[in-house]
Design an enzyme around this catalytic site. Structure first.
Site, PDB file in Angstrom:
ATOM      1  N   ASP A   8       0.930  -1.128  -0.048  1.00  0.00           N
ATOM      2  CA  ASP A   8       0.047   0.104  -0.235  1.00  0.00           C
ATOM      3  C   ASP A   8       0.904   1.253  -0.017  1.00  0.00           C
ATOM      4  OD1 ASP A   8      -2.715   1.496   0.573  1.00  0.00           O
ATOM      5  OD2 ASP A   8      -1.523   2.044   2.437  1.00  0.00           O
ATOM      6  N   GLU A  40       0.732  -0.568  -5.181  1.00  0.00           N
ATOM      7  CA  GLU A  40      -0.077   0.435  -5.270  1.00  0.00           C
ATOM      8  C   GLU A  40       0.853   1.792  -5.530  1.00  0.00           C
ATOM      9  OE1 GLU A  40      -3.800   2.785  -3.455  1.00  0.00           O
ATOM     10  OE2 GLU A  40      -1.838   2.410  -2.215  1.00  0.00           O
TER      11      GLU A  40
END
Length: 535
Positions: free
Chosen positions: A205, A269
């Site tokens: 993330d 990401e």
């Protein structure tokens, strides 16, 4: 067709289904989804024909950012269950032939994490440098001009240390100092913990935020713009507060670890303005991450042929470039049919969009409910939970409207998601889109999604083949996918009116799949076709 038959790693060209645990299925009647609820509904996921599930965070957390503020990397928040529940989920997924991908949040922790509690205690403890700390300027103001994503300065004063700590997001999400080798070692130990529990890979993330400029230089200002800017964050180029050039070196350590566990997978990401450069840096060669995905489509105001061509052509099929991944929806972006479809055309557009996603070169991500055609929910202010939406209401749409619960059974209270009022409301049209209702309809969006996933998996050209764009007008997109001796032509009409587009040797193509009305290369509104030329 198996991965071995395709001669590829299982993840290359994979279809991955994202589950947002709070909103998938509630097994204990508290209005919030949990791990046991996910396990009970994995048959639905497997029936789609996807290769893996990605679970958004379920770790212990104060839930100020709904799990992306982790207070313990090695546990399960009681809201979601126990480690035993997680182990049962992994076992059931593997029995169904599904891989399990979990989120890893390496850029920051919660301020309730033990690491931060020690780091903030004084300037001489063992974890004094595990977070980004800095002295105030002479006048007491923050060390530089960095701004946080959710609004306000990227610095918060801490009286214990007599210093500011940095945060890219909420003030309760202090920035880890991933430049420190000890921090990297600790994060790799976390990864090893989950690998040993049987996970098949990680989604990293906000990895662009994992390192900042050690010199803490000011970010330069963005030039004036005609569009309204709702956050101080939008007034800067974030060249010093994220995207540090040493991040790929840390990712090499992550890859070296995962390579010691055969068949494991990593995806980053990546957000920001230089998304392709970072995605390709993070996936370069065979010593960094397997793939990455950005927000090219997730935040796009319109889906156009030009956008698809521009984005895909930045990923040439050349050695060392890396392998891309694509998503049209996720937990951070409004539902695609609500963003892109003209009013009244949501269903037709959603079908065309699904066929297009299946035809793209790279991995594809489906977000829970996308297989049902779920629309964005307009959440009233008094029901908002997203801190960004609350802080910037009503100018920022926020993320709650895409995080609403899965509708399972139209006739039940809570639509089969829960027996009580769920943590977020359903959309007014979501009962009509419930899983059980679509199961009975062979022409439903759910049935189409299963059919298209099977079609993609059966055609090597779609899974791993090269892509070559033929046409990208204002309303028509055409490209070819090719692998071995197979050649497929993919044509899409992005307009609400019929369009005709004739390929060369039009009569030599055989239709493999279509959505909408297609008759002799006349494509109806939001129609799409994939055709094959026999060898």
């Amino acid at each position: 067709m198996s991965s071995s038959e395709l001669g590829r790693e299982w993840w290359r060209g994979a279809a991955i289904y994202q589950i947002y645990p709070r909103s998938f299925a509630d097994s204990n009647g508290d209005g919030v989804g949990d791990l046991a609820g996910i396990t009970a509904h994995l048959d639905h996921v497997a029936s789609l024909g996807v290769d893996a599930v990605w679970l958004s965070p379920f770790f212990p957390s104060p839930m100020k950012d709904f799990g992306y503020d982790v207070s313990d990397y090695r546990g399960v928040d009681p809201l979601f269950g126990t480690l035993a529940d997680f182990d049962a989920l992994v076992a059931r997924a593997h029995a169904l032939g599904l891989k399990v991908i979990v989120d890893q949040v390496y850029a920051h922790t919660s301020d309730k994490h033990d690491w931060f509690a020690e780091s903030r205690r004084d300037r001489t403890n063992a974890r004094q440098d595990w977070y980004v700390w800095a002295d105030a300027k002479a006048d007491g103001t923050p060390p530089n001009n960095w701004q946080s994503v959710f609004g306000g300065p990227g610095w918060t004063w801490d009286a214990r240390r007599g210093q500011y700590y940095m945060h890219n997001f909420l003030s309760s999400q202090p920035q880890l100092n991933v430049h420190e080798a000890a921090v990297q070692d600790a994060l790799l130990d976390v990864a090893r913990f989950w690998l040993d529990r049987g996970v098949d890979g990680f989604r990293l993330d906000a990895i662009s935020c994992a390192m900042v400029d050690p010199a803490l230089r000011d970010n330069p200002a963005r030039p004036p713009t005609n569009s309204r800017r709702t956050r101080p964050f939008d007034f800067q180029f974030h060249i010093h507060s994220q995207s540090h050039p040493d991040i790929p070196l840390f990712l090499e350590r992550v890859r070296a670890l995962t390579d010691t566990y055969p068949g494991r997978f990593t995806v980053a990401e990546v957000g920001g303005p230089n998304v392709e450069l970072e995605m390709q840096a993070f996936t370069q060669g065979d010593h960094r991450l397997n793939t990455a995905y950005g927000f090219n489509f997730l935040y796009a105001k319109a889906l156009t042929p030009a956008l698809v061509r521009e984005v895909l052509e930045r990923w040439p099929d050349t050695p060392g470039t890396g392998w891309p991944s694509w998503a049209f929806e996720n937990h951070d972006a409004p539902r695609a049919v609500s963003r892109w479809a003209p009013p009244g055309h949501e269903e037709a557009f959603g079908r065309m969009k699904m066929l297009l996603l299946m035809a793209l070169r790279g991995n594809i991500f489906l977000y829970q409910g996308e297989e049902l055609g779920l629309t964005q929910v307009d959440i009233p202010f008094d029901r908002l939970r997203d801190p960004e939406a609350i802080a910037n209401w009503p100018l920022t749409l926020g993320r709650d409207g895409a995080r609403t619960p899965m509708p399972w059974v139209a006739g039940e209270a809570g639509l089969g998601f829960s027996t009580v009022e769920p943590w977020l409301p359903f959309g007014p049209d979501h009962a009509a889109l419930a899983v059980a209702r679509q199961e009975r309809d062979g022409a439903s969006m759910l049935a189409l999604t299963r059919r298209l996933l099977a079609m993609r998996k059966a055609n090597a050209a779609l899974v791993t083949g090269a892509i070559r764009f033929v046409e990208a007008t204002e309303t028509v997109l055409a490209f070819e996918r090719e692998s071995g001796g197979q050649r497929l032509l993919c044509v899409f009409n992005f307009a609400a009116e019929a369009r005709e587009w004739l390929p060369e040797d039009a009569d030599s193509w055989r239709v493999v799949e279509q959505v909408g009305e297609v008759e002799q290369w006349r494509l109806g509104p939001f129609a799409g076709v994939i055709a094959e030329r026999p060898a």
